[in-house]
Design a protein around this motif. Structure first.
Motif: not given
Length: 231
Positions: A194-222
């Motif tokens: 966050t400090r060094m990239l000089g670009a905004p962090p758009l989202a932070e996603l938790p580990f998704s062991p089953q590759g659950d697209i729908v669950a990840t989508a919920q984190h990305l909705e905002p």
């Protein structure tokens, strides 16, 4: 006119397709017309409809705007190896000009959001002189960078951002995708990025062991709501 982004990864295996599909799912759930492209893909399986790439099918499945498979993935290489090598072994030649032409055709569709997914990292070769970076450069697509949060991610992310900016491509921001649940000093690594990239962090996603697209989508909705509210 809707929003268009190129989705790049810091390396192969960082969850770039998973994130792209989840962004489409979140957009579709929000009632937006969205589609994703995988202009060149290496690695195909035989289906009743012919050879298909798993990643491209995933993008097709989670988009709300219907596109034919050939529009989503116009160049499909059977071997799951570096695209330029797969093309050489298949007697084909990849070119940025052809890929740009395919993408421009879809960019004319009435979409709220179009995501063009890369292959591997930023400097993946297409042939002896061109890399896939020519695609966002020529199409003037801002880049969303998926950072696979694991050991080595800081170096990979900084080098990727350096290359993106050197190519004159706007960096819309980056997404922290936790691909290693046991990563030491996760928060410290994220804070450094966050400090060094000089670009905004758009989202932070938790580990998704089953590759659950729908669950990840919920984190990305905002994130999707913020982006599309500005279009």
């Amino acid at each position: 006119m809707g929003l268009r982004f190129f989705v790049a990864g810091t390396d192969t295996g960082v969850g770039k397709t998973h994130v792209t599909a989840a962004l489409l799912e979140a957009s579709a759930r929000g009632g937006y017309r969205c589609a994703g492209l995988k202009p060149v893909a290496a690695g195909a399986e035989s289906t009743a409809e012919g050879l298909r790439n798993e990643d491209a099918l995933l993008l097709q499945r989670h988009a709300s705007y219907p596109l034919a498979y050939e529009q989503i993935n116009p160049v499909l290489l059977e071997e799951a190896i570096a695209p330029h090598i797969a093309a050489e072994r298949a007697g084909k030649r990849l070119s940025a000009e052809r890929l740009v032409g395919y993408c421009r055709g879809v960019m004319m569709q009435p979409l709220d959001l179009l995501l063009v997914e890369g292959a591997g990292g930023w400097r993946v070769p297409l042939n002896s002189v061109e890399t896939l970076a020519e695609l966002p450069k020529r199409l003037q697509l801002p880049c969303i960078l998926v950072v696979g949060m694991r050991l080595g991610c800081i170096n990979h992310a900084l080098l990727s951002v350096e290359a993106i900016r050197a190519d004159g491509v706007p960096l819309a921001g980056w997404i922290a995708n936790r691909v290693d649940p046991g990563m030491d000093c996760y928060q410290e690594n994220r804070d450094t990025l966050t400090r060094m990239l000089g670009a905004p962090p758009l989202a932070e996603l938790p580990f998704s062991p089953q590759g659950d697209i729908v669950a990840t989508a919920q984190h990305l909705e905002p994130m999707v709501s913020r982006l599309l509210a500005k279009k």
